[in-house]
Structures are given as C-alpha cells and as structure tokens.
Design a protein around this motif. Structure first.
Motif, mmCIF file in Angstrom:
data_model
loop_
_atom_site.group_PDB
_atom_site.id
_atom_site.type_symbol
_atom_site.label_atom_id
_atom_site.label_comp_id
_atom_site.label_asym_id
_atom_site.label_seq_id
_atom_site.Cartn_x
_atom_site.Cartn_y
_atom_site.Cartn_z
ATOM 1 N N UNK A 61 0.813 -1.219 0.000
ATOM 2 C CA UNK A 61 0.000 0.000 0.000
ATOM 3 C C UNK A 61 0.851 1.275 0.000
ATOM 4 N N UNK A 62 1.858 1.326 0.861
ATOM 5 C CA UNK A 62 2.642 2.564 0.997
ATOM 6 C C UNK A 62 3.528 2.851 -0.215
ATOM 7 N N UNK A 63 4.314 1.873 -0.684
ATOM 8 C CA UNK A 63 5.100 2.159 -1.892
ATOM 9 C C UNK A 63 4.199 2.475 -3.095
ATOM 10 N N UNK A 64 3.065 1.787 -3.181
ATOM 11 C CA UNK A 64 2.131 2.037 -4.284
ATOM 12 C C UNK A 64 1.608 3.477 -4.195
ATOM 13 N N UNK A 65 1.284 3.894 -2.978
ATOM 14 C CA UNK A 65 0.774 5.248 -2.739
ATOM 15 C C UNK A 65 1.809 6.299 -3.177
ATOM 16 N N UNK A 66 3.060 6.030 -2.855
ATOM 17 C CA UNK A 66 4.129 6.967 -3.209
ATOM 18 C C UNK A 66 4.386 6.970 -4.720
ATOM 19 N N UNK A 67 4.408 5.767 -5.317
ATOM 20 C CA UNK A 67 4.911 5.634 -6.685
ATOM 21 C C UNK A 67 3.852 5.667 -7.782
ATOM 22 N N UNK A 68 2.599 5.332 -7.457
ATOM 23 C CA UNK A 68 1.589 5.209 -8.518
ATOM 24 C C UNK A 68 1.301 6.543 -9.212
ATOM 25 N N UNK A 69 1.551 7.643 -8.512
ATOM 26 C CA UNK A 69 1.327 8.968 -9.119
ATOM 27 C C UNK A 69 2.494 9.373 -10.026
#
Length: 228
Positions: A30-38
C-alpha cells in the motif's frame, strides 16, 4: 515519460508447517504504491499470476489511512497479477523491480529460478532493484552472470531476527533473512537502533527496507533513484 516499475508479490498463502494463512503484507504494498503510482507506471506480477494472497493478519494490523484506503479501493492491483515468468528477458522495458514483503515470499520467491533470473537481468541492465521487510530475502542467493552474489559487499537490510522472534515465527520460516543476508553481504547487514524502527538502505541501485515502518521510505527512495 513516466518510469515503469515491476512490483512482485508472493503466490504463497500458507505459513510453513503452521496451519496459518500468510501472503504479502498490506502496508508493504500500500505505501510504496501510494508513493509511486502517481509518478510511475506500475505492473504487478506473482509466480502463479492471478490473485496474490493478502496476509489477513496484515489487514488486522494495518489501521493507517493509506493501508485502509488501498485495501478498500485497489483490489484489482493484487487480484489480477501477471505471471512472473512472462517478464523474463524484459528488464529493458522497466526502470525498477520491487519485491513486496510478507512471509509468503520466504516460501515461493527466495529460491525461485525465474525470480533469480529477473533480479540478475534487472541488475545487469542497470535498473533499480528493491525490496522491503521479508522481500530482501529474495536477494540472499541471487547471483550475477559472473557467479558473484548480488549483495556481496553491499549494505543491506531486511526483517530482523529480533522482529521475527517478537512475532513468534522464527521456526515457521525456512531461514532468517537477517542471518542469510549478513552472510551473503559479507557482514554488511544493517538495522534500525530499535526493533520496528524505520530503516531504508540505499546501496547504489540496491534499495532495501527493514520492516512495515520502512515501506514509505523505500517507495520514496525508489522515486528518488528514478528521478521522479
């Protein structure tokens, strides 16, 4: 153009000899996705493809907004993963590979020949190679084309022996990530001053994080390494 990152999840859902479910750990995706998906284009793979098992204990434990929102709104991310083997030979299409932690990877990714080949291909193509918590255990025996170990002589971190002891799963895993990486790196394993503290280690293009608390930091370190 946005960089492309291959996220790797486990397909394994049972904890060793214990009759307990496992899988990948919610905040560590969740956290890496939150940081990187944008900032990047993310593709998600697992050994079997399809739905990658989410560790139910991590849903119980992770009450932070990022994890809760991700769990609620991003099911498609882990329910429709592509087969890991379909990315062999395609490191050139990506800028980084990232292994999500959880106990699952200890059983189906650490000695997986496809995974080891991908790690080698990504590293030798000059890409960022990264993982968090139990994820870095996949690097302990990853060899480069010349036969040398990827982590030899490099600072690295992962879930520690003390942390494993405190969750009561020392005997459930095939080996302890800290021990294996300490040996493979030649004594370069590092960790936070206290168990469960945040620790992110950047050794050139190799980025590792110690535990769930380090997941955001790993995402941020990957973004920085990719210049986004």
């Amino acid at each position: 153009m946005a960089p492309k990152i291959l996220f790797v999840l486990t397909s394994h859902n049972k904890l060793g000899s214990l009759d307990k479910p496992t899988g990948w750990y919610l905040p560590e995706l969740a956290h890496p996705y939150h940081v990187l998906s944008k900032k990047a284009e993310i593709t998600v793979a697992s050994p079997k493809g399809g739905e990658a098992p989410l560790d139910p204990a991590s849903v119980e434990a992770a009450k932070d907004d990022v994890s809760v929102n991700f769990h609620k709104n991003n099911e498609a991310v882990w329910k429709n993963t592509q087969k890991l083997e379909s990315f062999v030979g395609k490191a050139g299409d990506f800028d980084a590979i990232f292994y999500v932690g959880g106990h699952g990877p200890m059983f189906d990714l650490v000695d997986n020949p496809t995974s080891q080949q991908l790690i080698r291909e990504f590293w030798e193509a000059g890409k960022v190679v990264s993982a968090v918590c139990h994820g870095p255990a996949v690097f302990y025996d990853a060899k480069l084309s010349d036969g040398s170990l990827l982590v030899a002589g490099k600072e690295v971190t992962a879930f520690t022996n003390t942390e494993e002891e405190q969750v009561g799963l020392t005997k459930a895993v095939p080996f302890l990530p800290e021990d294996a990486l300490q040996k493979a790196s030649g004594g370069k394993f590092v960790k936070a001053a206290e168990p469960w503290g945040e620790k992110v280690v950047v050794s050139g293009r190799l980025i590792t994080g110690q535990n769930p608390a380090s997941a955001t930091g790993v995402g941020e370190a990957i973004a920085k390494a990719l210049g986004v």
